[in-house]
Design a protein around this motif. Structure first.
Motif, PDB file in Angstrom:
ATOM      1  N   ARG A 466       0.835  -1.205   0.000  1.00  0.00           N
ATOM      2  CA  ARG A 466       0.000   0.000   0.000  1.00  0.00           C
ATOM      3  C   ARG A 466       0.871   1.257   0.000  1.00  0.00           C
ATOM      4  O   ARG A 466       0.573   2.234  -0.687  1.00  0.00           O
ATOM      5  N   ALA A 469       2.476   1.571  -3.470  1.00  0.00           N
ATOM      6  CA  ALA A 469       1.516   1.813  -4.554  1.00  0.00           C
ATOM      7  C   ALA A 469       0.620   3.018  -4.307  1.00  0.00           C
ATOM      8  O   ALA A 469      -0.143   3.409  -5.195  1.00  0.00           O
ATOM      9  N   VAL A 471      -1.937   3.220  -2.071  1.00  0.00           N
ATOM     10  CA  VAL A 471      -3.310   2.726  -1.952  1.00  0.00           C
ATOM     11  C   VAL A 471      -3.810   2.970  -0.530  1.00  0.00           C
ATOM     12  O   VAL A 471      -3.048   2.843   0.440  1.00  0.00           O
ATOM     13  N   GLN A 480      -8.843  -2.113  -3.159  1.00  0.00           N
ATOM     14  CA  GLN A 480      -7.490  -2.642  -3.133  1.00  0.00           C
ATOM     15  C   GLN A 480      -7.299  -3.764  -4.166  1.00  0.00           C
ATOM     16  O   GLN A 480      -6.255  -3.845  -4.813  1.00  0.00           O
ATOM     17  N   LYS A 482      -8.809  -3.967  -6.974  1.00  0.00           N
ATOM     18  CA  LYS A 482      -8.732  -3.307  -8.304  1.00  0.00           C
ATOM     19  C   LYS A 482      -7.336  -2.750  -8.537  1.00  0.00           C
ATOM     20  O   LYS A 482      -6.787  -2.873  -9.640  1.00  0.00           O
ATOM     21  N   ALA A 483      -6.762  -2.139  -7.501  1.00  0.00           N
ATOM     22  CA  ALA A 483      -5.405  -1.579  -7.650  1.00  0.00           C
ATOM     23  C   ALA A 483      -4.372  -2.679  -7.860  1.00  0.00           C
ATOM     24  O   ALA A 483      -3.449  -2.553  -8.668  1.00  0.00           O
ATOM     25  N   ARG A 488      -0.570  -2.030  -9.832  1.00  0.00           N
ATOM     26  CA  ARG A 488       0.060  -0.960  -9.044  1.00  0.00           C
ATOM     27  C   ARG A 488       0.998  -1.582  -8.015  1.00  0.00           C
ATOM     28  O   ARG A 488       0.618  -2.468  -7.261  1.00  0.00           O
TER      29      ARG A 488
END
Length: 489
Positions: A466, A469, A471, A480, A482-483, A488
């Motif tokens: 996270r 990226a 996030v 999350q 989706k990322a 990412r």
């Protein structure tokens, strides 16, 4: 003489026709006696019927109207089918009047070796615009008041009625009754969550009455709904025992890995793989849906996606030790299966004199492509021309350069593909494994053990990802996923 016979014999009382009179009398007596034997088909004994559908692997069909006996006999002799879906109850049936469906019909088919799949087609999801089908009928109540109490009450009532009607035509306890929930808009939260509670209450009541709960729906809506509940251990939800998924991919198997993993309901699945069309055997044509059944564990309850952790006085938000989770098997059609849990996922490209793709990475890629995409090429250690061709096609369809490279971004997409369920420190199972694999693909230094348990090491890896990226924090949910799927890192 019976007063019922007298009017019928007035014209034959001539002494010149004693033989005719006697014959007519005998015929009338016989005719009047017949209704006492055949007055109502429900008088036929059904307690000795076998449990249905029982154990069976092979083809089956379903049709709006239960076929006449002569058609069933012809298809038993000439067709590849040995299982048939029948609409035994439910106000939303397209064929409310079942001309041939009686206790005798049921007993006869079971005695001849047919496996019957009885169906309850009752209230449908509130966001399916095709229902209610008939005036005065209702859809599933979408109100979330008191935990979707209205939908729960509807499910319980429908199951009580459905079992009574199924039992009346000879479907004996221990058999599976399937609820038919037609496709709906999965992203409509109130519609989906009320439908889930309805199906849960229906399943719980069916089981309480001594039957097994089956569930039919489209892979992309109803089946996806119960799979997400299984994976997430949604509180208060009773899962069906058997899944009947509609996935029109033309494949005679019970898989639909673009919507649901193969981990759940093993040995308790039916797949409707082809929609309405005519088939003819022995000169008898019936308009049917085609199904493939793999029913090998008729008494087993559906295994949860995860093994729940045992509570201890020293429990923490994320245990440092992994909870034991049943192992996964992938691409079992390959001898010994395929290992898809890697500490790192090599970027792949066309072999050259200076580059040879790692065999383990190619095996994992081709296996996962078979399970999660439309790839139907070879599964093995060689980054062959067929694999490269599919990768080029996939990249083109996703608006990427048309080459044969499978990069970190593509690995993350493939590994994260699946239901976007919310994971917490108590989660375990298939989607935790997917998260761990995708994190391993995101950076070569992660190297998580793929345990299926959201332990402290997984939590630390999520936090690090996270941060890298950019996030948002909180539970690992749809945003999350989706990322992660977007690569990412």
């Amino acid at each position: 003489m019976s007063p019922r016979l007298a009017p019928l014999l007035r014209g034959v009382r001539s002494p010149r026709t004693p033989l005719i009179a006697a014959t007519m009398l005998a015929l009338m007596v016989a005719l009047l006696a017949l209704p006492k034997v055949l007055d109502h088909d429900r008088a036929q004994p059904t307690a000795g019927n076998p449990i249905t559908p029982g154990v069976y692997t092979g083809l089956g069909f379903d049709q709006c109207q239960a076929p006449r006996q002569s058609s069933m006999d012809t298809w038993l002799a000439k067709s590849p089918f040995r299982a048939v879906g029948i609409y035994v109850t439910g106000n939303e049936r397209g064929c409310r009047t079942q001309t041939y469906l009686t206790p005798t019909w049921v007993a006869t088919q079971l005695a001849k070796g047919w496996h019957l799949l009885p169906i309850d087609f009752g209230p449908q999801a509130s966001c399916n615009g095709r229902f209610p089908r008939y005036k005065g009928d209702v859809t599933i109540n979408p109100s979330s008041t008191k935990g979707y109490a209205a939908a729960i009450a509807q499910g319980t009532a429908e199951a009580t009625k459905g079992i009574a009607e199924a039992k009346a035509i000879g479907i004996v306890p221990g058999s599976t009754l399937f609820y038919d929930l037609e496709g709906f808009t999965y992203t409509n939260t109130a519609c989906r969550e009320s439908a889930l509670r309805f199906v849960s209450a229906w399943s719980a009541r069916v089981k309480a009455l001594g039957y097994r709960a089956g569930f039919y729906s489209s892979a992309g809506s109803g089946i996806k709904m119960v799979e997400a509940a299984r994976v997430a251990h949604t509180a208060g939800i009773t899962l069906p025992d058997v899944l009947w998924l509609a996935r029109y991919d033309g494949k005679a198997n019970t898989s639909a890995t673009d919507y649901i993993s193969d981990a759940g309901w093993q040995g308790n699945r039916v797949k409707q793989f082809q929609g309405g069309h005519n088939e003819t055997y022995g000169g008898v044509t019936i308009n049917i849906d085609r199904n493939y059944l793999k029913l090998t564990t008729p008494t087993a309850a559906p295994k949860p996606a995860v093994a729940k952790p045992t509570a201890t006085s020293k429990s923490t938000a994320a245990s440092s030790a992994s909870v034991a989770v049943a192992p996964e098997k992938h691409c079992t059609f390959v001898s010994g299966g395929v290992k898809v849990d890697l500490s790192t996922y090599q970027q792949l490209r066309r072999p050259t004199s200076t580059f040879t793709p790692r065999a383990a990475a190619v095996r994992a890629l081709t296996c996962l492509l078979r399970e999660r995409t439309k790839y139907r090429g070879p599964v093995g250690p060689t980054y062959s021309a067929k694999v490269q061709a599919f990768v080029r096609l996939w990249r083109t369809q996703h608006h990427l350069a048309a080459n044969a490279r499978w990069t970190t971004t593509q690995w993350m997409w493939l590994l994260a593909k699946g239901p976007k369920v919310t994971l917490t420190a108590k989660s375990t199972g298939t989607r935790v494994r997917d998260l761990q694999r995708a994190l391993n693909a995101s950076a070569p230094t992660v190297r998580l053990a793929v345990t299926g348990s959201f332990d402290s090491r997984t939590l630390a890896a999520v936090k690090a990802w996270r941060k890298r990226a950019g996030v948002s924090r909180g539970d690992f949910g749809p945003v999350q996923w989706k990322a992660l799927a977007a690569g990412r890192r």
